[in-house]
Design a protein around this motif. Sequence first.
Motif, PDB file in Angstrom:
ATOM      1  N   LEU A  26       0.811  -1.218   0.000  1.00  0.00           N
ATOM      2  CA  LEU A  26       0.000   0.000   0.000  1.00  0.00           C
ATOM      3  C   LEU A  26       0.844   1.267   0.000  1.00  0.00           C
ATOM      4  CD1 LEU A  26      -2.896   1.158   0.130  1.00  0.00           C
ATOM      5  CD2 LEU A  26      -2.710   1.093   2.624  1.00  0.00           C
ATOM      6  N   VAL A  27       1.944   1.269   0.763  1.00  0.00           N
ATOM      7  CA  VAL A  27       2.761   2.481   0.890  1.00  0.00           C
ATOM      8  C   VAL A  27       3.487   2.837  -0.407  1.00  0.00           C
ATOM      9  CG1 VAL A  27       3.096   2.279   3.372  1.00  0.00           C
ATOM     10  CG2 VAL A  27       4.670   1.117   1.831  1.00  0.00           C
ATOM     11  N   LYS A  28       3.524   1.900  -1.355  1.00  0.00           N
ATOM     12  CA  LYS A  28       4.207   2.169  -2.631  1.00  0.00           C
ATOM     13  C   LYS A  28       3.447   3.197  -3.466  1.00  0.00           C
ATOM     14  CE  LYS A  28       6.264  -2.471  -2.800  1.00  0.00           C
ATOM     15  NZ  LYS A  28       6.296  -3.766  -3.513  1.00  0.00           N
ATOM     16  N   ASP A  29       2.150   3.276  -3.246  1.00  0.00           N
ATOM     17  CA  ASP A  29       1.320   4.253  -3.947  1.00  0.00           C
ATOM     18  C   ASP A  29       0.827   5.265  -2.907  1.00  0.00           C
ATOM     19  OD1 ASP A  29      -0.694   5.718  -5.215  1.00  0.00           O
ATOM     20  OD2 ASP A  29      -1.379   4.005  -6.405  1.00  0.00           O
ATOM     21  N   GLN A  30       1.469   6.428  -2.852  1.00  0.00           N
ATOM     22  CA  GLN A  30       1.177   7.403  -1.804  1.00  0.00           C
ATOM     23  C   GLN A  30      -0.252   7.927  -1.847  1.00  0.00           C
ATOM     24  OE1 GLN A  30       2.942   8.673   1.004  1.00  0.00           O
ATOM     25  NE2 GLN A  30       3.920   6.716   0.563  1.00  0.00           N
ATOM     26  N   LYS A  31      -0.784   8.129  -3.051  1.00  0.00           N
ATOM     27  CA  LYS A  31      -2.157   8.621  -3.164  1.00  0.00           C
ATOM     28  C   LYS A  31      -3.136   7.572  -2.648  1.00  0.00           C
ATOM     29  CE  LYS A  31      -5.496  10.799  -6.249  1.00  0.00           C
ATOM     30  NZ  LYS A  31      -6.631  10.094  -5.628  1.00  0.00           N
ATOM     31  N   ASP A  35      -5.601   7.901   0.588  1.00  0.00           N
ATOM     32  CA  ASP A  35      -7.050   7.702   0.448  1.00  0.00           C
ATOM     33  C   ASP A  35      -7.537   6.555   1.336  1.00  0.00           C
ATOM     34  OD1 ASP A  35      -7.112   9.738  -1.378  1.00  0.00           O
ATOM     35  OD2 ASP A  35      -7.153   8.434  -3.138  1.00  0.00           O
ATOM     36  N   THR A  36      -6.748   5.485   1.406  1.00  0.00           N
ATOM     37  CA  THR A  36      -7.135   4.318   2.209  1.00  0.00           C
ATOM     38  C   THR A  36      -7.131   4.651   3.697  1.00  0.00           C
ATOM     39  OG1 THR A  36      -6.195   2.826   0.543  1.00  0.00           O
ATOM     40  CG2 THR A  36      -6.630   1.893   2.713  1.00  0.00           C
ATOM     41  N   MET A  37      -6.113   5.393   4.139  1.00  0.00           N
ATOM     42  CA  MET A  37      -6.038   5.762   5.547  1.00  0.00           C
ATOM     43  C   MET A  37      -7.175   6.724   5.924  1.00  0.00           C
ATOM     44  SD  MET A  37      -3.705   3.919   6.720  1.00  0.00           S
ATOM     45  CE  MET A  37      -3.712   4.578   8.384  1.00  0.00           C
ATOM     46  N   ARG A  38      -7.534   7.598   4.982  1.00  0.00           N
ATOM     47  CA  ARG A  38      -8.659   8.505   5.235  1.00  0.00           C
ATOM     48  C   ARG A  38      -9.952   7.692   5.399  1.00  0.00           C
ATOM     49  NH1 ARG A  38      -8.829  11.069   0.658  1.00  0.00           N
ATOM     50  NH2 ARG A  38      -7.368  12.705   1.230  1.00  0.00           N
ATOM     51  N   GLU A  39     -10.149   6.706   4.488  1.00  0.00           N
ATOM     52  CA  GLU A  39     -11.348   5.872   4.568  1.00  0.00           C
ATOM     53  C   GLU A  39     -11.345   5.037   5.850  1.00  0.00           C
ATOM     54  OE1 GLU A  39     -13.932   2.703   1.848  1.00  0.00           O
ATOM     55  OE2 GLU A  39     -11.818   3.069   1.364  1.00  0.00           O
ATOM     56  N   HIS A  40     -10.160   4.576   6.251  1.00  0.00           N
ATOM     57  CA  HIS A  40     -10.042   3.773   7.470  1.00  0.00           C
ATOM     58  C   HIS A  40     -10.464   4.591   8.690  1.00  0.00           C
ATOM     59  CE1 HIS A  40      -7.900   2.039  10.976  1.00  0.00           C
ATOM     60  NE2 HIS A  40      -8.114   0.878  10.378  1.00  0.00           N
ATOM     61  N   ILE A 102     -22.137  10.583   6.426  1.00  0.00           N
ATOM     62  CA  ILE A 102     -21.726  11.429   5.305  1.00  0.00           C
ATOM     63  C   ILE A 102     -20.205  11.400   5.229  1.00  0.00           C
ATOM     64  CG2 ILE A 102     -21.703  13.767   4.360  1.00  0.00           C
ATOM     65  CD1 ILE A 102     -24.284  14.268   5.992  1.00  0.00           C
ATOM     66  N   PRO A 103     -19.643  10.859   4.138  1.00  0.00           N
ATOM     67  CA  PRO A 103     -18.181  10.746   4.049  1.00  0.00           C
ATOM     68  C   PRO A 103     -17.510  12.120   4.114  1.00  0.00           C
ATOM     69  CG  PRO A 103     -19.259   9.490   2.304  1.00  0.00           C
ATOM     70  CD  PRO A 103     -20.314  10.348   2.947  1.00  0.00           C
ATOM     71  N   PRO A 104     -16.353  12.222   4.733  1.00  0.00           N
ATOM     72  CA  PRO A 104     -15.646  13.506   4.798  1.00  0.00           C
ATOM     73  C   PRO A 104     -15.182  13.939   3.415  1.00  0.00           C
ATOM     74  CG  PRO A 104     -14.245  11.730   5.608  1.00  0.00           C
ATOM     75  CD  PRO A 104     -15.600  11.135   5.388  1.00  0.00           C
ATOM     76  N   ASP A 105     -15.151  15.230   3.211  1.00  0.00           N
ATOM     77  CA  ASP A 105     -14.633  15.783   1.967  1.00  0.00           C
ATOM     78  C   ASP A 105     -13.104  15.717   2.012  1.00  0.00           C
ATOM     79  OD1 ASP A 105     -13.797  17.414  -0.149  1.00  0.00           O
ATOM     80  OD2 ASP A 105     -15.536  18.725   0.044  1.00  0.00           O
ATOM     81  N   PRO A 106     -12.451  15.128   0.998  1.00  0.00           N
ATOM     82  CA  PRO A 106     -10.982  15.071   0.993  1.00  0.00           C
ATOM     83  C   PRO A 106     -10.322  16.434   1.147  1.00  0.00           C
ATOM     84  CG  PRO A 106     -11.880  13.684  -0.747  1.00  0.00           C
ATOM     85  CD  PRO A 106     -13.036  14.462  -0.168  1.00  0.00           C
TER      86      PRO A 106
END
Length: 363
Positions: A26-31, A35-40, A102-106
């Motif tokens: 996962l850490v190989k793709d920073q974006k 995004d994954t950590m935000r969703e987590h 309601i998902p957070p706005d990035p």
Amino acid sequence: MDLLKKLEQCEARYKEVCELVQSPDLVKDQKKYKDTMREHGYLSGVCELYDEYKKVLSGIEDAKVLITEEDDVDMKEMAREELHQLEERQPQLEEEIKLKLIPPDPLDEKNIILEIRSAAGGDEASLFVRDLWEMYCHLAERKGWKTETMEAQETEVGGFNKIVTNISGKFVYGTLRWESGVHRVQRVPQTESQGRLQTSTATVAVLPEADEVDIQINPNDVRVDVMRAGGPGGQCVNTTDSAVRLTHIPSGLVVIQQDQKSQIKNKEKAWQVLRARLFDLEQSKKDAERSAARKSMVGNGDRSEKIRTYNYPQDRVTDHRINYSAHNLPGFMMGNMDDMINALNVYAKEEQLKADITEMGGQ
């Protein structure tokens, strides 16, 4: 029940995301990692409320069984009290969950460029600009944010015609996004010898800071001019071509940066401001395409809207968009404005929830 079904889906997705987080790739793709950590983080908060909700529903059922089947009078009474408390908590928790769903706005995690300008009121308006800037700086200090002044046009009376500040830290845009608009002050100015009340205004713009990956600017679309800086400054400021003006030809946006003695630093800051303004334009276009309910809230960020009044004689600050008033104006101006900010964010989420329900009903 739709709410339970939605929560079950979130719980299932949370388990999937937890597995993704543990993947070394996962850490190989920073974006993707971000995004994954935000969703987590988002799903973690939802699941915490879901766990409480399940306990409340289970507790209600258990209490009802006890009341029906238990012979002991004291046990029945305890069960009734518990049932009453749980039934009071259930609707409150459901409202919390609906807002949390309601998902957070990035954009909420972005740093900002804060622009405050004097509007109507002359010298008093410029002093009000300084007061607002200091208010946001106090708030930033309390929250552990970093502030950096990018441009400041001081007036003879000690105020600012315009001040631009970069604020960086955790959840800055998400906290201050609804501050954009016209702020109005009612007070007796320091310069008023007759003690007459005056109304002055200042405009606030909160721009999410844009990285180069957020917005692509064709260098051929930008005309770069260098010139000698104007206004007060040291020897180098007014005798070298340190000031930089960027003109974005397609949009007509112009950014002038002259606070630094170094032309290179001025150019870097000018590009930073230009990216933020173009990004803000792009986001405004996207917002205009979304449902009207969220826009009607607070903010198209339209600067023609008078969003808030600071009334010094009555020791009151009122946000007109949500009809919310707070007293202890001196404390508010020291950055103790969390209650107002929280109320705005809750209202915005409620409006978005209504819009989502309306859109779902129309499908």
